[in-house]
Design a protein around this motif. Structure first.
Motif, PDB file in Angstrom:
ATOM      1  N   GLY A 220      31.827  35.062  40.347  1.00 38.07           N
ATOM      2  CA  GLY A 220      32.915  36.019  40.253  1.00 38.07           C
ATOM      3  C   GLY A 220      34.261  35.339  40.209  1.00 38.07           C
ATOM      4  N   VAL A 221      35.285  36.149  40.060  1.00 40.12           N
ATOM      5  CA  VAL A 221      36.664  35.660  40.064  1.00 40.12           C
ATOM      6  C   VAL A 221      37.472  36.536  41.015  1.00 40.12           C
ATOM      7  N   ASN A 222      38.637  36.068  41.340  1.00 40.32           N
ATOM      8  CA  ASN A 222      39.578  36.880  42.127  1.00 40.32           C
ATOM      9  C   ASN A 222      40.419  37.688  41.147  1.00 40.32           C
ATOM     10  N   PRO A 223      40.165  38.986  41.007  1.00 37.90           N
ATOM     11  CA  PRO A 223      40.869  39.773  39.982  1.00 37.90           C
ATOM     12  C   PRO A 223      42.383  39.696  40.089  1.00 37.90           C
ATOM     13  N   ALA A 224      42.893  39.537  41.312  1.00 36.66           N
ATOM     14  CA  ALA A 224      44.351  39.502  41.485  1.00 36.66           C
ATOM     15  C   ALA A 224      44.988  38.312  40.783  1.00 36.66           C
ATOM     16  N   ASP A 225      44.203  37.243  40.561  1.00 33.59           N
ATOM     17  CA  ASP A 225      44.746  36.056  39.888  1.00 33.59           C
ATOM     18  C   ASP A 225      44.934  36.277  38.397  1.00 33.59           C
ATOM     19  N   PHE A 226      44.309  37.318  37.856  1.00 33.85           N
ATOM     20  CA  PHE A 226      44.272  37.480  36.406  1.00 33.85           C
ATOM     21  C   PHE A 226      44.893  38.787  35.942  1.00 33.85           C
ATOM     22  N   ARG A 227      45.845  39.310  36.700  1.00 34.48           N
ATOM     23  CA  ARG A 227      46.499  40.549  36.293  1.00 34.48           C
ATOM     24  C   ARG A 227      47.198  40.352  34.953  1.00 34.48           C
ATOM     25  N   PRO A 228      46.968  41.255  34.005  1.00 35.45           N
ATOM     26  CA  PRO A 228      47.614  41.095  32.693  1.00 35.45           C
ATOM     27  C   PRO A 228      49.103  41.370  32.757  1.00 35.45           C
ATOM     28  N   VAL A 229      49.849  40.733  31.866  1.00 33.81           N
ATOM     29  CA  VAL A 229      51.275  41.034  31.751  1.00 33.81           C
ATOM     30  C   VAL A 229      51.441  42.159  30.735  1.00 33.81           C
ATOM     31  N   GLN A 230      52.596  42.809  30.759  1.00 35.45           N
ATOM     32  CA  GLN A 230      52.867  43.857  29.799  1.00 35.45           C
ATOM     33  C   GLN A 230      53.055  43.248  28.408  1.00 35.45           C
ATOM     34  N   PRO A 231      52.571  43.901  27.365  1.00 34.51           N
ATOM     35  CA  PRO A 231      52.711  43.353  26.015  1.00 34.51           C
ATOM     36  C   PRO A 231      54.144  43.004  25.643  1.00 34.51           C
ATOM     37  N   SER A 232      55.096  43.753  26.170  1.00 35.88           N
ATOM     38  CA  SER A 232      56.489  43.482  25.830  1.00 35.88           C
ATOM     39  C   SER A 232      56.961  42.145  26.360  1.00 35.88           C
ATOM     40  N   GLY A 342      38.615  36.551  31.395  1.00 32.75           N
ATOM     41  CA  GLY A 342      39.237  37.313  30.323  1.00 32.75           C
ATOM     42  C   GLY A 342      39.227  38.805  30.599  1.00 32.75           C
ATOM     43  N   MET A 343      38.086  39.313  31.068  1.00 37.49           N
ATOM     44  CA  MET A 343      37.994  40.742  31.353  1.00 37.49           C
ATOM     45  C   MET A 343      38.898  41.133  32.508  1.00 37.49           C
ATOM     46  N   ALA A 344      39.016  40.269  33.517  1.00 28.41           N
ATOM     47  CA  ALA A 344      39.931  40.546  34.624  1.00 28.41           C
ATOM     48  C   ALA A 344      41.379  40.593  34.156  1.00 28.41           C
ATOM     49  N   SER A 345      41.650  39.909  33.041  1.00 26.89           N
ATOM     50  CA  SER A 345      42.989  39.913  32.456  1.00 26.89           C
ATOM     51  C   SER A 345      43.186  41.055  31.476  1.00 26.89           C
ATOM     52  N   ALA A 346      42.178  41.946  31.382  1.00 26.70           N
ATOM     53  CA  ALA A 346      42.220  43.098  30.478  1.00 26.70           C
ATOM     54  C   ALA A 346      42.246  42.679  29.012  1.00 26.70           C
TER      55      ALA A 346
END
Length: 452
Positions: A220-232, A342-346
């Motif tokens: 597994g991964v720590n999802p908090a480490d991979f939060r996606p940034v806003q496209p803008s 990658g999935m955790a980063s959306a």
């Protein structure tokens, strides 16, 4: 003697809460094996005391910053030294039947696989010394990553020390060859399969009598480490789509099929960049393939990147592809951790219908799956995602939830530590070293007698 000491109930309870765990792996620090590094960090955060016992020291100029402390305190041993010779001579002279019997089992169980046999014989003398050192450090449990050489080493150390062990079966370490697997599973306290697919493979080979012992615990991964940034806020979101493929440049990763697929997609008018992150034995071949396909302006070889750089690349990516394939010599991936990242980063993903991957990526639900090596299918999936931003967002959100719900690192580590502290041992196991104040078995006396 450790096992003969009468501990108070309070000290026994403390051993359950804060076990001293020896982590074993083939090489350390290996930049591609982030799952081991971050599991050890999570285990320490959960209260375990981690000692690192690699079989070899990885020669590398680049490592993850979090690995530095583990490297500084890791127990690196040479393949041979005066200490190792002395330990083996003492063991052979004082307990010849144990030494010879263990040696013979290693030989007998690995006949037919030169790679396993040579590897086990090379590390055998070192394991005798590691057994003594682990007893001196009062190690409670050995946890080996990979069912190949590290599991064999853990088995050998167990024979000489009585310390219980477990091992994790990932991908090629299980599927390429399974010599000695029965002995490793039989004597283990428990076995971790990273997928239901791997669990069934183990049981098919060793027998259903081991069904209670073989546990499915996903990496597994720590999802908090991979939060996606806003496209803008993304530097890459300018109409040009950026596709990532992260992993060692090796046949098993399937990059050659992805390059052919990208050629098809770009010929269909899609503007994109393919970023191949990593290095490896196939790099020159892949560079030639890119040049011959006229894709030098499309494909970028990014080289090795540490985890923080990977996170940045994922935050700026539009699509992640892991086109894994089985190789002619039996290599195959388990569930690539980079898919979880990658999935955790959306980031929407495309991968292969192979091994345990469908247990993470559900086709048309949180990503797309193709048959391994099917260039046309990879191209069709890639073009479909490139042309449908809403589908990318839907798969990205669904993938993020999948990781949060089922592939969280902390949850997996808690399960491993629960099995370690809960005494998940075979019914015939009686070498209690730390967990309970029982009398020592004959085998658990061995190293104390030898080192007096």
């Amino acid at each position: 003697m450790i096992a003969a000491n009468h501990q108070s109930s309070e000290s026994v309870s403390q051993a359950f809460v804060t076990p001293r765990v020896a982590y074993m792996m083939s090489r350390f620090p290996k930049i591609t094996e982030t799952f081991i590094l971050y599991e050890m960090l999570a285990a320490e955060e959960a209260g375990a005391r981690v000692e690192v016992f690699p079989l070899r020291r990885e020669k590398t100029k680049k490592m993850h910053p979090e690995a530095v402390d583990f490297v500084d305190r890791a127990h690196f041993l040479p393949l041979m030294s005066l200490e190792i010779v002395r330990d083996n001579l003492r063991m052979l002279l004082t307990h010849p039947l144990l030494w010879l019997g263990t040696f013979w089992t290693v030989v007998r169980a690995n006949i037919g696989c030169r790679r396993f046999l040579v590897g086990a014989l090379v590390v055998f003398p070192t394991c005798v010394t590691l057994a003594r050192r682990m007893r001196q450090l009062k190690i409670d449990h050995i946890h080996a990553h990979f069912a190949s050489h590290p599991a064999a080493a853990a088995w050998i150390i167990h024979q000489f020390s009585g310390i219980p062990y477990s091992f994790v079966a990932h991908g090629s370490d299980l599927h390429r060859d399974r010599h000695m697997l029965s002995e490793k599973v039989r004597d283990a306290a428990f076995v971790v399969a990273i997928s239901n697919y791997n669990r069934q493979t183990i049981l098919n080979d060793t027998g259903e009598q081991n069904s209670d012992k073989v546990k499915v615990i996903h990496c597994g991964v720590n999802p908090a480490d991979f939060r996606p940034v806003q496209p803008s806020a993304t530097a890459m979101s300018s109409g040009l789509l950026h596709v990532l493929c992260i992993g060692t440049l090796h046949e098993v990763k399937g990059q050659t099929y992805l390059i052919d697929a990208v050629k098809t997609v770009t010929e269909n008018g899609v503007q994109m960049k393919l970023h191949l992150v990593g290095d490896g034995p196939d790099q020159q071949m892949l560079e030639r393939q890119v040049a011959e396909a006229g894709l030098t302006d499309v494909v970028v070889f990014e080289g090795r990147r540490d985890r923080h750089e990977i996170i940045q690349l994922l935050q700026a990516a539009d699509i992640l592809v892991t086109p894994s394939v089985p190789t002619a010599n039996g290599r195959r991936e388990g569930i690539p951790v980079v898919l979880m990242e990658g999935m955790a980063s959306a980031v929407p993903v495309i991968s292969s219908r192979l091994s345990g991957i469908p247990e993470l990526v559900q086709h048309e639900v949180n990503g797309l799956l193709t048959e391994p090596g099917d260039t046309a299918a990879i191209a069709a999936a890639l073009q479909r995602l490139c042309e449908d931003a809403d589908l990318r967002r839907r798969f990205g959100a669904a993938g993020q939830k999948t990781v949060e719900d089922h592939f969280c690192l902390d949850a997996g580590v808690r399960k491993v530590l629960s099995h370690i502290c809960g005494g998940e041992a075979p019914m015939n196991y009686h070498h209690s070293v730390q967990y309970a104040p029982t009398a020592a078995s004959p085998k658990s006396h061995v190293l104390e007698e030898v080192t007096l």
